[in-house]
Design a protein around this motif. Structure first.
Motif, short mmCIF file in Angstrom:
data_model
loop_
_atom_site.label_atom_id
_atom_site.label_comp_id
_atom_site.label_asym_id
_atom_site.label_seq_id
_atom_site.Cartn_x
_atom_site.Cartn_y
_atom_site.Cartn_z
N MET A 76 5.68 -0.02 -13.41
CA MET A 76 6.39 0.93 -14.44
C MET A 76 7.36 1.68 -14.14
O MET A 76 7.86 1.70 -15.07
N GLY A 77 6.94 1.80 -13.57
CA GLY A 77 8.35 3.05 -12.46
C GLY A 77 9.68 2.23 -12.86
O GLY A 77 10.80 2.43 -13.75
N GLY A 95 0.52 -1.25 -0.15
CA GLY A 95 -0.04 -0.14 -0.24
C GLY A 95 1.00 1.34 0.17
O GLY A 95 -0.19 2.62 -0.15
N HIS A 96 2.57 1.03 0.13
CA HIS A 96 3.47 1.97 0.14
C HIS A 96 3.39 3.00 -1.21
O HIS A 96 4.65 3.51 -1.34
N SER A 97 3.42 1.82 -2.42
CA SER A 97 4.04 1.57 -3.23
C SER A 97 4.00 2.98 -4.37
O SER A 97 4.46 2.79 -5.52
N ASN A 98 2.82 4.14 -4.71
CA ASN A 98 2.68 4.61 -5.05
C ASN A 98 3.85 6.13 -4.42
O ASN A 98 2.91 7.28 -4.72
N ARG A 99 4.52 6.21 -3.50
CA ARG A 99 5.83 6.96 -3.19
C ARG A 99 6.59 6.64 -3.29
O ARG A 99 7.18 5.79 -3.31
N ALA A 100 7.47 7.87 -2.71
CA ALA A 100 8.99 7.17 -4.42
C ALA A 100 9.96 7.09 -3.36
O ALA A 100 10.06 6.59 -1.52
N ALA A 101 11.07 6.41 -3.52
CA ALA A 101 11.73 5.74 -3.00
C ALA A 101 13.11 6.71 -1.75
O ALA A 101 12.50 7.81 -2.39
N PRO A 137 12.01 4.93 -6.98
CA PRO A 137 13.01 6.24 -7.15
C PRO A 137 12.80 7.19 -7.94
O PRO A 137 11.40 6.87 -8.72
N GLU A 138 12.90 8.47 -7.13
CA GLU A 138 12.17 9.86 -8.64
C GLU A 138 12.98 9.61 -9.50
O GLU A 138 14.69 9.71 -9.29
N PRO A 139 12.88 10.23 -10.51
CA PRO A 139 11.95 10.50 -11.52
C PRO A 139 10.88 9.66 -11.63
O PRO A 139 9.96 9.66 -12.26
N TRP A 140 11.25 7.72 -11.50
CA TRP A 140 10.77 6.60 -11.43
C TRP A 140 9.51 6.75 -11.63
O TRP A 140 8.83 5.94 -11.82
N ALA A 141 9.64 7.25 -9.46
CA ALA A 141 7.82 6.81 -9.21
C ALA A 141 6.54 7.82 -8.96
O ALA A 141 5.68 7.08 -8.92
N SER A 142 7.13 9.10 -10.00
CA SER A 142 5.97 10.04 -9.96
C SER A 142 6.09 9.41 -12.11
O SER A 142 4.91 10.59 -12.85
N MET A 143 6.60 8.53 -12.68
CA MET A 143 6.79 8.72 -14.33
C MET A 143 5.06 8.23 -15.22
O MET A 143 4.42 8.72 -15.42
#
Lengths: 527, 527
Positions: free
Chosen positions: B293-294, B188-194, B238-244
């Motif tokens: 996907m990120g 459930g925490h997967s939609n946030r960045a490392a 990690p970002e930027p992939w977390a928000s891609m």
């Protein structure tokens, strides 16, 4: 249950089940082996896993089907990481010792890869099915490749037999009418006596060697594999055994002209082998079989000596005694010599087990018709030595319940396999080594043989106990064949190839969570 | 044919074939992997041998089906005498090197029996599929069992991430709305960045490590197994992939209510696993899959870096590049999470091979629909390195003919196996570990799954490409099932368990006569 202290595991080479008195031979006298049957249980339906020395023995020594251990023909090495009888019994505090033949070929490539020095203590054990080789002697020593250190030759020389290879020139040769030496490699010489005294022949020598070990072992518990080389060819017996039987005492050949007219291609190819065509000579069986019978009678004599020897040392009460063979010998039946294929003379084994424990008293002097396989012996030994049968390695079943009069659910078929890639028939039939294989299942009524590259064979053992009529292409038996085909597939799916983990260990495996690996959790507050 | 000098064998963990641009994902951008497909061949029908990390990888590394190598689940050891990719390639003069994950569990019992010291050079190779472990990292490091020496943690500490286990608290955790740390173990925490910078994440780190090896290796030819840990869970990018990627770019789930009403018992039991029921939450896929996907996009980015790196060193012209995965991920399809079973999202692999040789020019930028199996890679590598594929060990086929535009006769089915003895479903269904197994054959039209302890499954992939309708009990399909059942039996009979002798060696075996062993001779004068 009390443990058995010692195990005497006697194996003959190429001894057909029906060439023993207690198995019904009308003329062959085997009073001492018959006596073992009275002291224990005689298994009437025991089968080898492969009718060839090497793979059959590797099944005995690993407790695994040939498909699983992979050593499928003579001198095809046993993978270095297969666990063997010596490994299992030594771990249970028994010295595991070999006197005689194993036909083991060490996996030199596997040993080299893992840095196992063949001449180290470990290397020797790994090369000898885990047995301490008190005396390893596979019994075939052609002049051109005889080991100059062969202990039996040294012994024969000490006994006055000169030459480079008295194994051949004395023990396995005979004397012609003009005093000339005639080689036992030629089966036409089998009706004459060996050029050694009885007490210097291989069977006597190996028995003496085994007795010497027992005395040396003292109070150490042991498993002693006394593995006779006879009655395997060269079919040369010493006197008085050479003259003990005559052609009139040879039981009739089991073959039918019909077998040749529409023979299965593999059967036909084996019929063309010289060891088969030789039996088409009218004098072949009468020349060879009396010698074969003499060699069996001689083994019986030495089994009797060994039993008396144990009795004198008060070892009968704590020693399990097993008498068996690695496979049979066609001796001309079905127009075949040697073994390799799946008719009863080839695959059926003598199997007598004397269990000294009180639990076995109820079954003494009985005949058990249960389907027994060669792979059952190792689990039987492990159980008798107080161990646990590790079923991720051992595919056989301990015979203890049968020996102790229980009536457990038991298998309703036996499996035998043959890899004939090393035989002349392969080139004759033009198949690749990999396709020169067959799988047999025998039930009470049927025998089905699945060939990799040919149509199957089927025999109705109820209507055709002599196995003359191959129903492998018969339209009326499609359903029976399909059913037995599926029995083979189910058997194959059950092979124990996941050898590194037992079911017990899997049941006890901690879940991933116990190591902190969470799978499928959403949030700490919302599991 | 010219040899390939180096082999870069890139594997992802749990990457579904359809989550790449070149395999048709409508939103996921993987330009560098797509570029590999243009430089080489993209195999559209590649399959794993088992949809679980350990056994799948052991099949890649041995070139053998799971049935044959026997290491059938994670941490079930690979028998010590199995030959591995490292063995074969090192023998061909390539340094065989690992950076990343293998999921290999050493056969400690087998090693101990043969005296192989686990910390010796030999012991390390035997424990690591024959690879030199430049960096072994299996990617799951729970706090309670993390190796205090884990190199990646040392690196993270050097980069300023404190604590006992920054793999968890930095690379695989994220930050809540109040700045608090949230563990990636919870999906459930997967939609946030490392909590690490991109360049310090596992994918970046392993790529750097691989590049460092390549520079250190200099002119030594190598096989480098760059084995990424992602996009396997923890699904933390990690970002930027977390928000891609955003929920709107998640492809639709493939499941049907009908699948639940008459589910096969094994399918039903897996539907009850928490990693499956979690996907019944309406927000599960939208939370997890953008991160997945990120993570794939990030791998693509580093594959691009690696290709440029090789190009700069003039290594593209002599390096074979392979991109694949060990198995897929249900991600909610068929009401399942994780993998284990046989639907396409679980068993189908991405498989791209760039062969630098001129012979491969004709096939560049093509798609090959031939049935490819994981076990084909090792023979492909052996062939590329100038070696001979030893078919008594390796069960796969070199893909060189396909890569070079030939149209050889090719297999018409693939085999995948599953041992689910280590999963919760086993206890749930009350079966013994040994019976928690299944065998699948997939042809162009059909997929048949034979369960040891349950009825089979059957899918008609032509009429039901989504695999919604299990015809395993359908009366109309008895003949199809019987035919596929026999395909499985024929496959099983062909398993290479006679590993100590090749067909070539058997063909060249001298006959017994050449050693002086005569079989079936009558008399010297009368052969």
């Amino acid at each position: 249950m009390a443990e058995v202290r010692n195990i005497l595991f006697i194996m003959c080479d190429q001894l057909r089940a029906d060439y023993l008195g207690c198995y019904g031979h009308p003329h062959l006298r085997t009073p001492h082996i018959d006596d073992l049957a009275r002291r224990g249980v005689r298994f009437a339906s025991a089968y080898c896993q492969s009718p060839i020395c090497g793979p059959s023995r590797m099944s005995f020594y690993t407790g695994r089907y040939m498909f699983s251990h992979g050593s499928s023909w003579n001198n095809y090495p046993l993978r270095v990481d297969e666990r063997t009888m010596g490994d299992w019994l030594r771990a249970l505090g028994r010295r595991a010792v070999l006197v005689g033949k194993t036909h083991m070929m060490a996996d030199r490539d596997g040993m080299a890869r893992l840095g196992v020095d063949p001449v180290s203590d470990l290397g020797v054990l790994v090369s000898e099915c885990g047995f301490e080789p008190v005396e390893r002697d596979d019994g075939l020593h052609p002049d051109m490749s005889v080991d100059p250190e062969l202990a039996y030759n040294t012994y024969l020389r000490e006994r006055g037999h000169t030459g480079a290879n008295p194994w051949h020139t004395a023990a396995n040769s005979t004397t012609g009418d003009d005093g000339e030496s005639l080689s036992g490699w030629y089966w036409g010489h089998s009706n004459r006596a060996a050029r050694v005294e009885e007490r210097d022949s291989e069977t006597a020598y190996m028995t003496d060697r085994a007795m010497r070990f027992i005395d040396q072992a003292g109070d150490e518990p042991w498993l002693l594999h006394l593995s006779y080389i006879k009655p395997h060819w060269p079919y040369i017996a010493p006197e008085p055994w050479a003259s003990m039987y005559e052609p009139g005492q040879v039981i009739p050949v089991v073959r039918s002209p019909a077998e040749r007219t529409e023979a299965h291609p593999v059967h036909a190819a084996f019929m063309r082998h010289p060891d088969s065509t030789l039996f088409n000579r009218p004098d072949a069986r009468d020349t060879i079989i009396p010698a074969y019978m003499g060699l069996v009678g001689q083994i019986d004599h030495h089994v009797g000596r060994m039993v008396r020897f144990l009795e004198e040392r008060n070892r009968l009460s704590d020693t399990m005694i097993v008498f068996t063979s690695d496979h049979g010998d066609y001796l001309g039946d079905h127009w075949l010599g040697e073994k390799d294929l799946f008719h009863e003379p080839s695959i059926r084994l003598p199997m007598i087990i004397v269990d000294p424990r009180a639990e076995a008293n109820a079954t003494r002097d009985t005949v058990d018709d249960s389907f027994v396989e060669a792979i059952d012996l190792l689990p039987t030994f492990v159980e008798a030595a107080g161990g646990t049968v590790e079923r991720h390695w051992m595919e056989g079943r301990s015979l203890a319940p049968l020996l102790h009069g229980a009536r457990p659910e038991w298998r309703d078929h036996v499996i035998t396999e043959s890899d004939w890639s090393g035989r002349r028939a392969r080139a004759d039939l033009g198949v690749e080594p990999w396709d020169a294989r067959a799988f047999m299942v025998r039930t009470r009524r049927w025998k089905y043989v699945l060939h990799q590259a040919f149509r199957p064979q089927l025999y109705d053992l109820e209507r055709d106990p002599e196995e003359f009529h191959d129903l492998g292409a018969c339209q009326d038996h499609t359903a029976v064949r399909a059913e037995l085909h599926e029995v083979l597939f189910a058997w194959m799916r059950g092979r124990r190839l996941r050898v590194t983990v037992s079911d017990e260990r899997i049941r006890a495996l901690p879940g991933a969570e116990s190591r902190g690996i969470l799978i499928g959790y959403w949030k700490p507050c919302d599991p």
